[in-house]
Design a protein around this motif. Sequence first.
Motif, PDB file in Angstrom:
ATOM      1  N   UNK A 148       1.020  -1.622  -0.121  1.00 42.33           N
ATOM      2  CA  UNK A 148      -0.025   0.103  -0.234  1.00 42.33           C
ATOM      3  C   UNK A 148       0.372   1.658  -0.032  1.00 42.33           C
ATOM      4  N   UNK A 149       1.988   1.519   0.396  1.00 37.62           N
ATOM      5  CA  UNK A 149       2.943   2.506   0.491  1.00 37.62           C
ATOM      6  C   UNK A 149       3.650   2.567  -0.508  1.00 37.62           C
ATOM      7  N   UNK A 150       4.025   1.056  -1.339  1.00 39.44           N
ATOM      8  CA  UNK A 150       4.180   1.457  -2.370  1.00 39.44           C
ATOM      9  C   UNK A 150       3.462   2.224  -3.355  1.00 39.44           C
TER      10      UNK A 150
ATOM     11  N   UNK B   4      -9.582   3.277  -5.470  1.00 42.52           N
ATOM     12  CA  UNK B   4      -8.877   3.095  -3.953  1.00 42.52           C
ATOM     13  C   UNK B   4      -9.592   3.508  -2.760  1.00 42.52           C
ATOM     14  N   UNK B   5      -9.552   4.325  -1.912  1.00 42.21           N
ATOM     15  CA  UNK B   5     -10.230   5.495  -1.053  1.00 42.21           C
ATOM     16  C   UNK B   5      -8.578   5.618  -0.510  1.00 42.21           C
TER      17      UNK B   5
ATOM     18  N   UNK C  12      -1.947   7.506   0.556  1.00 42.72           N
ATOM     19  CA  UNK C  12      -1.986   6.327   1.258  1.00 42.72           C
ATOM     20  C   UNK C  12      -3.614   5.883   0.844  1.00 42.72           C
ATOM     21  N   UNK C  13      -2.609   4.387  -0.011  1.00 45.16           N
ATOM     22  CA  UNK C  13      -4.786   4.012  -0.257  1.00 45.16           C
ATOM     23  C   UNK C  13      -4.859   3.188   1.369  1.00 45.16           C
ATOM     24  N   UNK C  14      -6.192   3.467   1.537  1.00 46.23           N
ATOM     25  CA  UNK C  14      -6.297   2.517   2.884  1.00 46.23           C
ATOM     26  C   UNK C  14      -8.016   1.295   2.057  1.00 46.23           C
ATOM     27  N   UNK C  15      -7.985   1.380   1.311  1.00 48.34           N
ATOM     28  CA  UNK C  15      -8.459   0.357   0.955  1.00 48.34           C
ATOM     29  C   UNK C  15      -8.434   0.093  -0.569  1.00 48.34           C
TER      30      UNK C  15
END
Length: 140
Positions: free
Chosen positions: A43-45, A92-93, A98-101
């Motif tokens: 996700x951080x990537x 994504x949200x 940072x995408x959470x989901x």
Amino acid sequence: MCLGAAVAQLVTAGSIGFSAFVLMFGAFFLSFGAAVTPAIRRRLGRRHSVTEFGHVRTVDRRVVREEEDEVFRCTACDLPAREGLVRRYREEYAVAGVPLYTESEGHNHYCLECASEELLGPREPTEQPDPEVERETDLH
């Protein structure tokens, strides 16, 4: 005894230092655990600009080579292919980039011809001279 006096007795210089140490120690292990977790690293990537909040749409692509032994149907021409291009799209949200989901994700496969046509534009037909027209002009 007053509640304020009881709190004042509990909060001494030593206990504040110890509380700060425990808080920093916990924050260190929490961030270390997040850094080594594969899902969080992915996700951080995929993070976006820090100003991104809410729904974010992304499209990434990769080349599929014949060595991968993957057979797919082209999205554009519906023919089977072994090499070409794969596009993955996501919605994504994100909070602060940072995408959470991930709300939705999908793939589109393109054969080599359709991918090159889409990326480079349609091929211009090479005009071959018509032999009948040439013979007529030579006769006159």
